[in-house]
Design an enzyme around this catalytic site. Structure first.
Site, PDB file in Angstrom:
ATOM      1  N   ASP A 118       0.887  -1.169   0.000  1.00 32.25           N
ATOM      2  CA  ASP A 118       0.000   0.000   0.000  1.00 32.25           C
ATOM      3  C   ASP A 118       0.922   1.215   0.000  1.00 32.25           C
ATOM      4  OD1 ASP A 118      -1.657   2.128   0.568  1.00 32.25           O
ATOM      5  OD2 ASP A 118      -2.237   1.405   2.573  1.00 32.25           O
ATOM      6  N   LYS A 139       2.847  11.279  -3.697  1.00 30.47           N
ATOM      7  CA  LYS A 139       1.781  10.586  -4.435  1.00 30.47           C
ATOM      8  C   LYS A 139       0.813  11.565  -5.100  1.00 30.47           C
ATOM      9  CE  LYS A 139      -1.672   6.984  -3.548  1.00 30.47           C
ATOM     10  NZ  LYS A 139      -2.128   6.036  -2.521  1.00 30.47           N
TER      11      LYS A 139
END
Ligand code: AMP
Length: 585
Positions: free
Chosen positions: A9, A71
């Site tokens: 993740d 991100k």
């Protein structure tokens, strides 16, 4: 272990890595025993970058060379960046038509190069924990990520030394962690993901084990951080902002399980300060932030052309969903209690690990739902269990058997569906029963085919067909697979404990049925042959039949078996006579 694949993740705030061990998804800890790695990288003047917690500490001290939330930038071009994104503490180089870059001193880095440092650390942590190299990985991305963002994420994985086997959607991973791939063949799920900095809502449809994202919505600038800012602004303690941040964050977390907490500052020059914060006060501040998720939820539902009542499950992901207020709010919007059976911080990583296990083959053995936990069959003459599908058969499957009637002129056959391991029908569980009518015929003439079919969802369909007329009945029974582990264990233990008596009961019943069948046949033959049978023969057969009746009455198994075969021998001539008679006619 060369087939091994890890699940990752790669989060905006935190990242996690896991692996399947002995059939279970296990998240791996770093050398300090911590599983959550802050997705932060600090680039010092010299030497390798710092990643995770040590980098996070540098954020306040060296913000220009410490990159958090890479991100948000990955796979974007200059024109893609929302204006408020440039509010990062580090410098973002944006040129129309060009990939975004991050300026660290004289160097310009791609966001995926920053992510690669995080992935390198996760890889090293995993290798240290497992004491073996890991090379293959599944990495999760938000459902709304476009092709360029997915490609850049894959490139980050490759730069870190991974072979990226698959990029999967975070809500899909979460649904896997909740075991929702085992829901009925077509289900719809909402994944409500409220983290530190972002909010995502996804509506998924599950079709025979494959998830499809129907709609997503969200806000990349909405999350727990907004609540923290409000708490800091409201905190009257005379301390620095970064200290307030640490204290209110801890208080916020504790208020998920407590109703009132005391906030204490550390001692400074012999003094400390304290205040109290109640859950009500926190909720008053947090409510407007949480309320902002409502329009996204409604939009996602509208885009998916669904209403809340069409959903089968609502699952929660992201640390903020630990807050009771958030849970209440979700229940209110969707009109049902959310499923909170998983750890919201770890669900995505666990799901990625499960997906990795599915790809590597490690999961195949543990998908217990793929086999029948107990035998399935029907009750036959004499109250016996006739197994059609033995326990531990892999589903989906079909199996069948042909049955006939035990009574002359029988007009219907009762099909009683049983589950269990015992020899006698009465000791097993009844799943249901129905009758199949057919044309009356002499005993043993009717032929009834019974077929059991279990689909991938464990639904048992029983079909009974009269092969003469073709008339048939199909009955669907509730899940034949959904039996609790305890119940299965109890059934198997019982069957072992009673194995001996059960078996002798079955042998007795079968012997008895044979006796009854022969006695009836003898009666019938006497009537048919009448005077044609010599008296001494008739008497001899009568004696043998009498021995059978006596053994039956006294429940003497060995004697009954012997009497049966004696009667069988004695009736050979009688049988020949009947055949002869039939031929003459
Ligand atoms: P995530 O981005 O999923 O790691 O979520 C992080 C957010 O969840 C941060 O705002 C945390 O403060 C918040 N959070 C984590 N644990 C709790 C908790 N026990 N109660 C309330 N909020 C929490």
């Amino acid at each position: 272990m060369e087939n091994e694949i890890v699940g990752i993740d790669l989060g905006t705030t935190n990242s996690l890595i896991g692996v399947m061990e002995a059939g279970f998804p296990i998240l791996l800890a770093d050398a300090n025993g911590v599983r959550l790695t802050p997705s932060v990288v600090h680039f010092p003047e010299t030497g390798d970058p710092l990643v995770g917690t040590p980098a996070n500490r540098m954020r306040a001290i060296e913000p220009r060379t410490t990159v958090a939330s890479a991100k948000r930038l990955i796979g974007l071009r200059g024109e893609d960046l929302a204006p408020n994104e440039s509010a990062a503490d580090y410098e973002i180089v944006r040129q129309a038509g060009q990939p975004l870059r991050i300026q660290i001193r004289q160097q310009q880095l791609k966001p995926e190069e920053v992510s690669a440092w995080i992935l390198r650390k996760l890889k090293a942590d995993a290798e240290r924990a497992l004491e073996r190299p890991v090379t293959r990985a599944v990495i999760t991305v938000p459902a709304y990520f476009n092709d360029a963002q997915r490609h850049a994420t894959k490139a980050a994985g490759e730069a870190a030394g991974f072979v990226v086997e698959r990029i999967i959607n975070e809500p899909t991973a979460a649904a896997l962690a909740y075991g929702l791939d085992k829901l009925k063949s077509k289900s719809r799920i909402a994944v409500y993901d409220l983290g530190g900095g972002t909010f995502d809502i996804s509506i998924l449809e599950l079709n025979d084990g494959v998830f499809q994202v129907l709609a997503t919505s969200g806000n990349t600038r909405l999350g727990g951080d907004d609540v923290d800012e409000l708490l800091i602004a409201n905190c009257q303690l005379p301390i620095a902002k970064w200290q307030k941040r640490e204290l209110v964050l801890e208080a916020k977390h504790r208020l998920s399980t407590e109703t009132c907490v005391r906030i204490d500052t550390p001692f400074l020059e012999g003094k400390n300060f304290a205040c109290e914060l109640t859950r009500d006060e926190l909720e008053l501040l947090a409510r407007p932030v949480v309320q902002r998720t409502r329009t996204h939820c409604l939009r996602a539902l509208a885009d998916a052309k669904l209403t809340a009542s069409d959903l089968d499950e609502i699952i929660l992901v992201g640390g903020m969903t630990r807050m009771p207020l958030v849970r209440q709010f979700v229940a209110e919007i969707f009109g049902r209690e959310p499923n909170i059976s998983q750890n919201p911080d770890e669900a995505v990583a666990l799901g990625a690990t499960i997906q990795a296990g599915i790809l590597s083959g490690a999961v195949r053995d543990v998908v217990l739902l793929d086999v029948t936990p107990l035998s399935l069959g029907i009750e036959t003459f004499g109250g016996l269990m006739n197994v059609i599908i033995p326990r531990n058969s892999t589903i989906p499957l079909k199996a069948g058997e042909m049955f006939t009637t035990a009574v002359p002129q029988q007009r219907a056959m009762k099909i009683k569906v049983l589950q269990g391991e015992r020899e006698l029908a009465a000791d097993n569980w009844s799943l249901g029963e129905f009758e199949l009518e057919f044309e009356p015929a002499p005993k043993g003439v009717a032929r009834v085919g019974v077929q059991f079919a279990i689909d991938a969802d464990g639904i048992l369909q029983v079909l009974a067909r009269d092969t003469k007329t073709g008339s048939e009945k199909i009955v669907s029974l509730t899940s034949a697979v959904d039996v609790s582990d305890e119940a299965v264990e109890a059934m198997i233990a019982d069957s072992l404990e009673h194995a001996f008596e059960d078996m002798s009961e079955r042998i007795w019943t079968e012997t008895r049925l044979k006796s009854e069948e022969m006695l009836a046949a003898v009666e019938n033959a006497f009537q048919l042959t009448g005077e044609m049978l010599p008296a001494h023969q008739r008497q001899m057969i009568e004696e043998k039949a009498q021995a059978v009746r006596a053994a039956l009455e006294n429940h003497e198994e060995a004697k009954l078996k012997a009497a049966n075969s004696a009667l069988d021998d004695a009736t050979q001539e009688l049988a020949a006579l009947i055949v002869e008679q039939a031929l003459q006619k």
